[in-house]
Scaffold this motif. Sequence first.
Motif, PDB file in Angstrom:
ATOM      1  N   LEU A 163       0.500   3.633 -12.060  1.00 34.74           N
ATOM      2  CA  LEU A 163      -0.570   4.617 -12.288  1.00 34.74           C
ATOM      3  C   LEU A 163      -1.946   3.963 -12.328  1.00 34.74           C
ATOM      4  O   LEU A 163      -2.923   4.532 -11.849  1.00 34.74           O
ATOM      5  N   MET A 164      -2.046   2.766 -12.896  1.00 34.13           N
ATOM      6  CA  MET A 164      -3.360   2.140 -13.042  1.00 34.13           C
ATOM      7  C   MET A 164      -3.938   1.658 -11.719  1.00 34.13           C
ATOM      8  O   MET A 164      -5.128   1.303 -11.658  1.00 34.13           O
ATOM      9  N   GLU A 165      -3.146   1.657 -10.659  1.00 32.93           N
ATOM     10  CA  GLU A 165      -3.660   1.272  -9.347  1.00 32.93           C
ATOM     11  C   GLU A 165      -4.631   2.312  -8.791  1.00 32.93           C
ATOM     12  O   GLU A 165      -5.475   1.994  -7.954  1.00 32.93           O
ATOM     13  N   ASP A 166      -4.495   3.555  -9.264  1.00 34.73           N
ATOM     14  CA  ASP A 166      -5.369   4.640  -8.810  1.00 34.73           C
ATOM     15  C   ASP A 166      -6.366   4.954  -9.926  1.00 34.73           C
ATOM     16  O   ASP A 166      -5.965   5.322 -11.036  1.00 34.73           O
ATOM     17  N   PRO A 167      -7.673   4.828  -9.678  1.00 30.76           N
ATOM     18  CA  PRO A 167      -8.663   5.107 -10.739  1.00 30.76           C
ATOM     19  C   PRO A 167      -8.530   6.498 -11.345  1.00 30.76           C
ATOM     20  O   PRO A 167      -8.816   6.681 -12.530  1.00 30.76           O
ATOM     21  N   ILE A 204      -7.022  -2.089 -18.629  1.00 31.89           N
ATOM     22  CA  ILE A 204      -7.574  -0.755 -18.387  1.00 31.89           C
ATOM     23  C   ILE A 204      -8.865  -0.571 -19.192  1.00 31.89           C
ATOM     24  O   ILE A 204      -9.865  -0.042 -18.687  1.00 31.89           O
ATOM     25  N   LEU A 205      -8.852  -1.007 -20.450  1.00 32.95           N
ATOM     26  CA  LEU A 205     -10.047  -0.891 -21.297  1.00 32.95           C
ATOM     27  C   LEU A 205     -11.189  -1.740 -20.746  1.00 32.95           C
ATOM     28  O   LEU A 205     -12.363  -1.345 -20.827  1.00 32.95           O
ATOM     29  N   GLN A 206     -10.869  -2.886 -20.162  1.00 31.10           N
ATOM     30  CA  GLN A 206     -11.902  -3.718 -19.544  1.00 31.10           C
ATOM     31  C   GLN A 206     -12.510  -3.021 -18.331  1.00 31.10           C
ATOM     32  O   GLN A 206     -13.735  -3.071 -18.125  1.00 31.10           O
ATOM     33  N   ILE A 207     -11.656  -2.369 -17.542  1.00 32.44           N
ATOM     34  CA  ILE A 207     -12.158  -1.644 -16.361  1.00 32.44           C
ATOM     35  C   ILE A 207     -13.115  -0.537 -16.798  1.00 32.44           C
ATOM     36  O   ILE A 207     -14.156  -0.317 -16.180  1.00 32.44           O
ATOM     37  N   LYS A 208     -12.770   0.132 -17.886  1.00 35.67           N
ATOM     38  CA  LYS A 208     -13.600   1.230 -18.404  1.00 35.67           C
ATOM     39  C   LYS A 208     -14.722   0.727 -19.308  1.00 35.67           C
ATOM     40  O   LYS A 208     -15.462   1.524 -19.891  1.00 35.67           O
ATOM     41  N   GLN A 209     -14.837  -0.610 -19.459  1.00 35.37           N
ATOM     42  CA  GLN A 209     -15.865  -1.273 -20.253  1.00 35.37           C
ATOM     43  C   GLN A 209     -15.826  -0.853 -21.726  1.00 35.37           C
ATOM     44  O   GLN A 209     -16.859  -0.819 -22.407  1.00 35.37           O
ATOM     45  N   ASP A 248      -6.296   7.084 -16.884  1.00 30.51           N
ATOM     46  CA  ASP A 248      -6.170   7.677 -18.224  1.00 30.51           C
ATOM     47  C   ASP A 248      -4.700   7.996 -18.534  1.00 30.51           C
ATOM     48  O   ASP A 248      -4.240   7.799 -19.667  1.00 30.51           O
ATOM     49  N   LYS A 249      -3.992   8.471 -17.519  1.00 33.88           N
ATOM     50  CA  LYS A 249      -2.559   8.732 -17.697  1.00 33.88           C
ATOM     51  C   LYS A 249      -1.797   7.433 -17.923  1.00 33.88           C
ATOM     52  O   LYS A 249      -0.855   7.384 -18.718  1.00 33.88           O
ATOM     53  N   GLY A 309       0.795  -1.224   0.000  1.00 38.61           N
ATOM     54  CA  GLY A 309       0.000   0.000   0.000  1.00 38.61           C
ATOM     55  C   GLY A 309       0.824   1.269   0.000  1.00 38.61           C
ATOM     56  O   GLY A 309       0.307   2.352   0.285  1.00 38.61           O
ATOM     57  N   ARG A 310       2.101   1.146  -0.338  1.00 38.91           N
ATOM     58  CA  ARG A 310       2.994   2.327  -0.352  1.00 38.91           C
ATOM     59  C   ARG A 310       3.135   2.833  -1.789  1.00 38.91           C
ATOM     60  O   ARG A 310       4.167   2.737  -2.426  1.00 38.91           O
ATOM     61  N   ASN A 311       2.039   3.381  -2.295  1.00 36.56           N
ATOM     62  CA  ASN A 311       1.970   3.759  -3.708  1.00 36.56           C
ATOM     63  C   ASN A 311       2.913   4.908  -4.056  1.00 36.56           C
ATOM     64  O   ASN A 311       3.435   4.975  -5.173  1.00 36.56           O
ATOM     65  N   ARG A 312       3.124   5.827  -3.143  1.00 36.42           N
ATOM     66  CA  ARG A 312       4.027   6.952  -3.429  1.00 36.42           C
ATOM     67  C   ARG A 312       5.449   6.466  -3.664  1.00 36.42           C
ATOM     68  O   ARG A 312       6.125   6.921  -4.594  1.00 36.42           O
ATOM     69  N   GLU A 313       5.912   5.549  -2.798  1.00 38.57           N
ATOM     70  CA  GLU A 313       7.249   4.989  -3.000  1.00 38.57           C
ATOM     71  C   GLU A 313       7.324   4.230  -4.320  1.00 38.57           C
ATOM     72  O   GLU A 313       8.340   4.269  -5.015  1.00 38.57           O
ATOM     73  N   ALA A 314       6.233   3.534  -4.688  1.00 36.65           N
ATOM     74  CA  ALA A 314       6.208   2.794  -5.947  1.00 36.65           C
ATOM     75  C   ALA A 314       6.334   3.743  -7.135  1.00 36.65           C
ATOM     76  O   ALA A 314       7.077   3.476  -8.091  1.00 36.65           O
ATOM     77  N   VAL A 315       5.635   4.866  -7.084  1.00 42.71           N
ATOM     78  CA  VAL A 315       5.734   5.868  -8.154  1.00 42.71           C
ATOM     79  C   VAL A 315       7.158   6.404  -8.252  1.00 42.71           C
ATOM     80  O   VAL A 315       7.714   6.551  -9.348  1.00 42.71           O
ATOM     81  N   SER A 316       7.771   6.665  -7.112  1.00 42.83           N
ATOM     82  CA  SER A 316       9.142   7.192  -7.087  1.00 42.83           C
ATOM     83  C   SER A 316      10.127   6.214  -7.717  1.00 42.83           C
ATOM     84  O   SER A 316      10.990   6.604  -8.511  1.00 42.83           O
TER      85      SER A 316
END
Length: 559
Positions: A413-417, A447-452, A421-422, A383-390
């Motif tokens: 990036l795709m972990e955060d709804p 990602i396309l499946q999530i957005k249907q 898009d980014k 759950g340490r998404n900021r460190e993952a982005v870094s």
Amino acid sequence: MTLIEQIKELHAEGLYSNLKILASMLLTMSDHSTEMFPRMCKYQLQAYFADALFETLEFKRAEAMYRKALQQRKAASKNNRAKTASSTPPQQWQPSEVELKYKIYQCHMHLKETRDAMSILESVPAKQRTAKVNMALGKLYQKAGMERSAISCFKEVLRQCPLSLEAILCLLALGVKVAEVAGMTMAGVQGVQNSEWLSSWIKGHAYVATKDYSRAINAFNTLDKKTLLRDNLDVLGALGDSYYKANDYKNAMAKYERIHMLDPYLLKGMDLYASLLAKENKADELQQLGTALFQVSDRQPEPWITLGYHCACVKRHTRAIYFAAKAYQLNQESVQALLLKGSTLQQIEKTQEAILHYREVMRMVPDRLESYEGLVECYLSSGRNREAVSVALNACKTLGYTPCTLTLYASVLMEDPVSQDKAKSTLDRALSIKPDYLKAVTMKVKILQIKQKYEEAIELLRSQLVNQSLCVLHQLLGDCLSAVSDYQEALDQYSIALSIDPTDQKSLEGLQRIEKNGNNLEANQDEDVDTMEDEEEAELLGSDAEAQWSDQEQWYGVQ
């Protein structure tokens, strides 16, 4: 023949265990009788005794004896009036002072005393340093991050020995321009026959140093196919390594397999080969390779790493960790041992320990993608998404904006709804560089499946299947077709996926879903048919009754 000559004879014949016993006795005798040997003879006796200790792996004793020999030499040099039996000045005694100091350096390295090793080599005046002293000192400086000093040492090696190829590799790795390195080398080999391959070899490794792996691959392929270096193990190793760093694992595996076939006794690169086999989950091949490598040596890390990957494949995680630790104990510069241990710790959810191993790999070799991928996965699972982005951004900056690093960044990036898009645009950038990069394709489809947006996903998958018929692509296409109720074609796609990989669980689940939906649909249709039949029967009965009543009414009316 004198006693010293007997010692020299034993040394020349390599009878070190015999020499060790005799020299020990003679030194004890000389300590009780200072006039037994002249100073030069005692110096040589100490040096030969130290050599015998070194060769029999008594490195600490050897280092102490070499230092005693140095003290003997210095004492003789200070006493200008002291004369030896042969009237030879101390400066001309053999072995030389430089040679003794190099031997002390070797002892310290075996004892893992890096600072002491550097210190003894630095005590050799610059003008007296031989090529091997400069090479050793350059490596120590490079490891310590003293890049300028390392470059100076390696340049001095090239000045003395223009075909010192390892020195060339070190200079290129330290960022020295290829033109300067090639100039120093080619100037020293002018007129030398059969050296036309050298410039291409230098260019290939220069491309590796600048992470231009496609050009490096072209250069090494040219050496392998169009010169007399065909089937050369070093060229093939460089080619396999370039494919590996370019994340072309299929070709990398083919090269390492070829290397192993050409020379089954070569250990270098077999740890990478083992990691590639593990990616394909080829447990049987890993076991065979590990057995073959252990027959070569059990004192090198590669055999232990290979068996470690085999254990990881068959879910024997404790043994995999043990083998990785054993490999690292044998060679603490083994990156693959750390990666194996880190990935295995990650599998058994010891995330914090895995993070420490991945960070150590990043410190040792910042250009290994696996360490960034492992860290990102560990941070996301914690759950340490900021460190993952870094970490993902750092991978892009360090390794370049390649399809692999861009896809790694998109996975975070795709972990955060909000940022999906980014993530999609990042994946589009990755696919514009390498249109068939599988990880980017599958991630974009998700990602396309999530957005249907199933139609867009179906179009992407169909375009990919034109060039690569892979199980995962057919499975994903089956999922998307099922989502738009095209069950018949979805069934076909799952069947194709299972023909490629009969054990693919997701395709089996997809088939079961369709069969279940089909059964439900048939049941509903049967219920509808039964209802219709009941209604028709009721209508017929109703009409017969009405007709009967009307006949009766008419009859009574006639009556």
